[in-house]
Scaffold this motif. Structure first.
Motif, PDB file in Angstrom:
ATOM      1  N   TRP A   2      27.030  45.593  32.618  1.00 36.39           N
ATOM      2  CA  TRP A   2      27.041  46.962  32.712  1.00 36.39           C
ATOM      3  C   TRP A   2      28.371  47.263  32.757  1.00 36.39           C
ATOM      4  N   ASN A   3      28.969  46.250  33.582  1.00 37.21           N
ATOM      5  CA  ASN A   3      30.336  46.269  34.498  1.00 37.21           C
ATOM      6  C   ASN A   3      31.085  45.497  33.675  1.00 37.21           C
ATOM      7  N   GLY A   4      30.296  44.925  32.970  1.00 36.49           N
ATOM      8  CA  GLY A   4      31.536  43.266  31.645  1.00 36.49           C
ATOM      9  C   GLY A   4      31.764  45.451  30.824  1.00 36.49           C
ATOM     10  N   LEU A   5      31.051  45.651  30.433  1.00 37.80           N
ATOM     11  CA  LEU A   5      30.814  46.903  29.351  1.00 37.80           C
ATOM     12  C   LEU A   5      31.824  47.857  29.534  1.00 37.80           C
ATOM     13  N   ALA A   6      31.895  48.110  30.975  1.00 36.81           N
ATOM     14  CA  ALA A   6      32.898  49.140  31.122  1.00 36.81           C
ATOM     15  C   ALA A   6      34.590  48.477  31.577  1.00 36.81           C
ATOM     16  N   VAL A   7      34.731  47.283  31.578  1.00 33.87           N
ATOM     17  CA  VAL A   7      35.804  47.495  32.080  1.00 33.87           C
ATOM     18  C   VAL A   7      36.110  46.325  30.183  1.00 33.87           C
ATOM     19  N   ALA A   8      35.426  46.286  28.914  1.00 33.14           N
ATOM     20  CA  ALA A   8      35.696  46.024  27.579  1.00 33.14           C
ATOM     21  C   ALA A   8      36.225  47.986  27.702  1.00 33.14           C
ATOM     22  N   ALA A   9      35.423  48.656  27.787  1.00 34.02           N
ATOM     23  CA  ALA A   9      35.801  50.186  26.948  1.00 34.02           C
ATOM     24  C   ALA A   9      37.134  50.648  28.133  1.00 34.02           C
ATOM     25  N   LEU A  10      37.754  50.623  28.817  1.00 34.08           N
ATOM     26  CA  LEU A  10      38.637  50.768  30.324  1.00 34.08           C
ATOM     27  C   LEU A  10      39.282  49.789  29.985  1.00 34.08           C
ATOM     28  N   ALA A  11      39.777  49.170  29.060  1.00 36.39           N
ATOM     29  CA  ALA A  11      40.343  47.691  28.618  1.00 36.39           C
ATOM     30  C   ALA A  11      41.315  48.810  27.961  1.00 36.39           C
ATOM     31  N   ASP A  12      40.535  48.282  26.358  1.00 37.63           N
ATOM     32  CA  ASP A  12      40.642  48.859  25.184  1.00 37.63           C
ATOM     33  C   ASP A  12      41.450  50.283  24.628  1.00 37.63           C
ATOM     34  N   LEU A  13      40.567  50.823  25.847  1.00 39.88           N
ATOM     35  CA  LEU A  13      41.117  52.491  26.473  1.00 39.88           C
ATOM     36  C   LEU A  13      42.586  52.366  26.422  1.00 39.88           C
ATOM     37  N   GLY A  14      42.615  51.912  27.383  1.00 38.48           N
ATOM     38  CA  GLY A  14      44.210  52.132  28.743  1.00 38.48           C
ATOM     39  C   GLY A  14      45.319  51.645  27.671  1.00 38.48           C
ATOM     40  N   SER A  15      44.983  50.881  26.361  1.00 31.23           N
ATOM     41  CA  SER A  15      46.154  49.679  25.418  1.00 31.23           C
ATOM     42  C   SER A  15      46.182  50.515  24.225  1.00 31.23           C
ATOM     43  N   ILE A  16      44.975  51.115  24.043  1.00 31.39           N
ATOM     44  CA  ILE A  16      45.247  51.914  22.422  1.00 31.39           C
ATOM     45  C   ILE A  16      45.925  52.999  22.843  1.00 31.39           C
ATOM     46  N   LEU A  17      45.568  53.996  23.966  1.00 39.61           N
ATOM     47  CA  LEU A  17      46.450  54.989  24.400  1.00 39.61           C
ATOM     48  C   LEU A  17      47.735  54.691  25.057  1.00 39.61           C
ATOM     49  N   GLY A  18      47.956  53.626  25.748  1.00 42.54           N
ATOM     50  CA  GLY A  18      49.084  53.467  26.797  1.00 42.54           C
ATOM     51  C   GLY A  18      48.906  54.117  27.694  1.00 42.54           C
ATOM     52  N   GLU A  19      47.887  53.177  28.290  1.00 38.04           N
ATOM     53  CA  GLU A  19      47.272  54.249  29.648  1.00 38.04           C
ATOM     54  C   GLU A  19      47.049  53.577  30.665  1.00 38.04           C
ATOM     55  N   PRO A  20      48.142  53.449  31.424  1.00 38.25           N
ATOM     56  CA  PRO A  20      48.006  51.698  32.063  1.00 38.25           C
ATOM     57  C   PRO A  20      46.516  51.870  33.969  1.00 38.25           C
ATOM     58  N   ARG A  21      46.678  53.455  33.863  1.00 39.91           N
ATOM     59  CA  ARG A  21      45.553  53.831  34.874  1.00 39.91           C
ATOM     60  C   ARG A  21      44.534  52.770  34.680  1.00 39.91           C
ATOM     61  N   TYR A  22      43.618  53.072  33.343  1.00 40.95           N
ATOM     62  CA  TYR A  22      42.283  52.714  32.601  1.00 40.95           C
ATOM     63  C   TYR A  22      42.009  51.144  33.102  1.00 40.95           C
ATOM     64  N   VAL A  23      44.127  50.285  32.645  1.00 40.29           N
ATOM     65  CA  VAL A  23      43.574  49.178  32.390  1.00 40.29           C
ATOM     66  C   VAL A  23      43.423  48.432  34.086  1.00 40.29           C
ATOM     67  N   GLU A  24      44.272  49.163  35.060  1.00 43.59           N
ATOM     68  CA  GLU A  24      44.116  48.649  36.461  1.00 43.59           C
ATOM     69  C   GLU A  24      42.766  48.991  36.551  1.00 43.59           C
ATOM     70  N   ALA A  25      42.265  50.266  37.005  1.00 42.36           N
ATOM     71  CA  ALA A  25      40.319  50.260  36.807  1.00 42.36           C
ATOM     72  C   ALA A  25      39.921  49.272  36.299  1.00 42.36           C
ATOM     73  N   ALA A  26      40.101  49.076  35.259  1.00 41.86           N
ATOM     74  CA  ALA A  26      39.362  47.067  34.196  1.00 41.86           C
ATOM     75  C   ALA A  26      39.504  46.592  35.145  1.00 41.86           C
ATOM     76  N   THR A  27      41.068  46.354  35.489  1.00 40.97           N
ATOM     77  CA  THR A  27      41.160  45.300  36.560  1.00 40.97           C
ATOM     78  C   THR A  27      40.813  44.434  38.245  1.00 40.97           C
ATOM     79  N   ARG A  28      40.751  46.296  38.523  1.00 44.71           N
ATOM     80  CA  ARG A  28      39.652  46.154  40.010  1.00 44.71           C
ATOM     81  C   ARG A  28      38.452  45.819  39.465  1.00 44.71           C
ATOM     82  N   ALA A  29      37.658  46.793  38.630  1.00 44.73           N
ATOM     83  CA  ALA A  29      36.449  46.015  37.954  1.00 44.73           C
ATOM     84  C   ALA A  29      36.187  44.679  37.913  1.00 44.73           C
ATOM     85  N   ALA A  30      36.944  43.987  37.211  1.00 44.13           N
ATOM     86  CA  ALA A  30      36.941  42.091  36.775  1.00 44.13           C
ATOM     87  C   ALA A  30      36.788  41.959  38.169  1.00 44.13           C
ATOM     88  N   THR A  31      38.209  41.884  38.832  1.00 41.75           N
ATOM     89  CA  THR A  31      38.064  41.727  39.753  1.00 41.75           C
ATOM     90  C   THR A  31      37.477  40.734  40.584  1.00 41.75           C
TER      91      THR A  31
END
Length: 660
Positions: free
Chosen positions: A397-426
């Motif tokens: 489920w965390n993998g699904l969340a990483v995918a969603a936040l990375a996707d959303l952050g990329s599409i909207l140009g919102e680094p904070r979502y990509v950063e949250a995905a990065t923290r979870a993946a790490t």
């Protein structure tokens, strides 16, 4: 005195640590004890956010009489289905085979050899005592009949066959989209009748189908369903996030538990809906749901908790429901009446006891007023009893969340979502990856004993690959490849699909394998999607072939019942449209303009990486130089490439041509 569950890492098991029942976790010692005492095993399976699990616990497992009967005549084993989905799967198959239905709490009586002979779900105290008395008598006086029954049940389940592979062609994909139309509720969105679950995987399939074919009917079903859910009571109009399902056909009254997997999948769906349509509602809900994930489910270690309960202080929906007098008390008479009309809070109530869920059928005419009202209602709601949080961190489920936040952050140009995905993946790689193999879950940074199952590998790889495309960090690509190769070694089935458990996992009476998708991708389809993306990013025929075989392994189910094969169909759409590889090299505003154009494309087969030319560990950027010193985009369809371009408009034309 606490029982053996006091040392568990599962919040669900910890809820039962003070029961007078002498619970065991699922472990060899429990079954050895049953064999030594010559008593049957009582298995109870549930999860933390399960309302009826709590009811049965209060009625029976906290009761002295029930506990005495269980302790004297049985070995009682408690399992969190989210921590041990393999155990849940095999005994749920037995329960459904014997009773024609399933659900939680699941109650199974079995031999010390773990072979079931009686199955059910929720039992009130009186009925449970009757069952326990009858089984104890049968075990003592008619043992041969009991053992014959268990042998018959196990034999039948072992003989169950998986449908043979069935190639999913573009014709099948077109037919699957058409087959969803008669089941579609045009008036209220969604599919079928009550209870209505968010059809996340089917929506993703329809979005990808529209992206590949331009089919307006597919997008129409997405528009109607996403709009109805976002404006209904199933969506938290104050804090964001979706409940698990609606008990009615119009999405008004939810079953209030909020699950990580639902909200991760729906964040991605709404992000992709916005990309396809530019809908302001889609963008708002995608952002609010992502904010809910980070704010309310985020853990201090960087991962995401599993769920929020439906109940607070033992009352379902207590945190979320309102009446007109309650609104007046917080907002005053004028704003209270205005808010009640806006949010469909009625005099009689739309929920229970005169209370209403909050709906938002139209956007408020005065956004500033609504922001103020929403803030005041949230503050008041925070003072109510709050639902419990299952803070177990589940790998898949965390993998699904990483995918969603990375996707959303990329599409909207919102680094904070990509950063949250990065923290979870790490966190997941630092904690859940032990000696090269995944564990299923952790809590408070302490990894559990349960080993990872197929969807842990597939969903985490999916998330890492989305994060790689968002950041161009080669670590995520390399680790995803390692996980996928581990899955190919240990989970692969002879027909190209995947078993849910590894070849060296604890053996159960049958090796579980899902043949379709449910509310989340199955082990086979999650791995198929990740293998396809990895193969496209690395130009690896081996991984692309494995992905194709896995998709076709569930092709029969996808062709016959597309509602229950949504991710299989979504992956098949990506296969049909790709691989469409986009590499963007350069820096600064020129690179940003090209990347934005590529991220706006809706082809389901597209993969994208942007960075410096020949960046190490990133195959898609190898041998991709700047063009006349300028940032450039390279578009390759099936590994055949167009001329590189420095012009965003030309990139758009190439992407459109590649999707025809």
């Amino acid at each position: 005195m606490p029982n053996r569950l006091a040392t568990a890492t599962s919040p669900y098991l910890l809820q039962h640590r003070d029961n007078p029942v002498d619970w065991w976790e699922w472990e060899p010692a429990a079954f050895a004890s049953a064999a030594e005492r010559d008593v049957p095993v009582f298995l109870s399976v549930g999860y933390s956010a399960c309302h009826w699990c709590h009811v049965m616990a209060h009625e029976s497992f906290e009761d002295a009489e029930v506990s005495r009967v269980l302790n004297e005549g049985y070995v009682a084993v408690k399992v969190d289905r989210e921590e041990r989905p393999d155990v849940d799967a095999v005994y749920m198959a037995a329960t459904q085979a014997l009773t024609g239905q399933g659900g939680w709490p699941m109650t199974v009586l079995m031999t010390p050899e773990r072979e079931p002979f009686f199955c059910g779900t929720y039992f009130p105290k009186v009925q449970l005592l009757q069952v326990l008395d009858a089984v104890s008598d049968a075990w003592t006086t008619r043992r041969d009949e009991v053992l014959a029954s268990s042998t018959h049940i196990v034999g039948a389940l072992r003989e169950a066959t998986t449908p043979p592979p069935h190639a999913l062609t573009t014709g099948h994909l077109d037919a699957a989209a058409a087959a969803l139309r008669p089941q579609f509720d045009a008036a209220r969105g969604g599919f079928g009748r009550a209870p209505k679950f968010p059809p996340s995987l089917a929506l993703e399939f329809l979005l990808r189908h529209h992206g590949r074919t331009g089919d307006p009917g597919a997008l129409e079903m997405v528009d109607a369903t996403c709009t109805a859910m976002a404006r209904g009571g199933i969506y938290d109009q104050l804090a964001g996030g979706f409940a698990r399902y609606a008990v009615d056909i119009a999405w008004v009254v939810p079953h209030f538990e909020k699950m990580l997997y639902d909200n991760a999948l729906l964040t991605r769906v709404y992000a992709h809906w916005w990309r396809a349509t530019g809908s302001p509602l889609a963008e708002r809900v995608a952002r609010e749901t992502a904010d809910f994930l980070v704010r309310d489910l985020g853990t201090s270690e960087g991962g995401f908790a599993s769920a929020l309960d439906a109940d607070a202080a033992g009352v379902e929906g207590l945190t979320y429901a309102w009446s007109r007098p309650l609104l007046d008390a917080v907002l005053g008479a004028d704003d209270g009446e205005r808010a009640a009309d806006l949010l469909r809070v009625t005099d009689d109530g739309t929920f229970e006891d005169g209370l209403s869920t909050l709906q938002l059928p139209v956007d408020p005419a005065d956004p500033e007023w609504w922001d103020d009202v929403r803030s005041r209602l949230l503050t008041a709601r925070a003072g109510r009893p709050q639902p419990g949080r299952d803070d177990k961190v589940v790998t898949a489920w965390n993998g699904l969340a990483v995918a969603a936040l990375a996707d959303l952050g990329s599409i909207l140009g919102e680094p904070r979502y990509v950063e949250a995905a990065t923290r979870a993946a790490t966190f997941l790689l630092d904690t859940h990856l032990v000696d090269g193999r995944l564990r299923r879950s952790s809590r408070d940074g302490l990894v559990g004993k349960a080993v990872g199952v197929a969807d842990d590998y597939g969903d985490l790889a999916e998330g890492l690959l989305a994060l790689h495309q968002a950041t161009a960090d080669p670590r995520w690509l390399a680790t995803a490849g390692d996980l996928l190769d581990t899955a190919l070694r240990h989970f692969a089935a002879d027909d190209g699909g995947f078993h849910d458990t590894a070849d060296d996992a604890e053996p159960l009476f049958t090796r579980p394998r899902a043949v379709g998708d449910n509310v989340e991708p199955s082990g086979t389809t999650s791995l198929a999607g990740a293998l396809l993306t990895y193969g496209a990013l690395t130009a690896s025929p081996r991984h692309l072939d494995a992905a194709s075989s896995a998709v076709d392994a569930v092709g029969a189910v996808a062709a016959q019942n597309p509602r229950f094969a949504g991710w299989a169909l979504a992956v098949a759409e990506a296969r049909a449209a790709g691989p469409l590889q986009v590499a963007v090299v350069g820096s600064g505003s020129e690179l940003d303009a090209l990347v934005a154009e590529a991220r706006a494309a809706t082809s389901p087969g597209l993969v994208l990486v942007a960075g410096e030319p020949d960046a190490g560990g990133i195959p898609l950027l190898a041998d991709r130089p700047l063009v006349d010193g300028r940032s450039a985009a390279y578009v390759c369809r099936g590994f055949v490439c167009d001329r590189p371009t420095t012009d965003p408009a030309e990139l758009r034309r190439q992407l459109q041509a590649a999707n025809i």
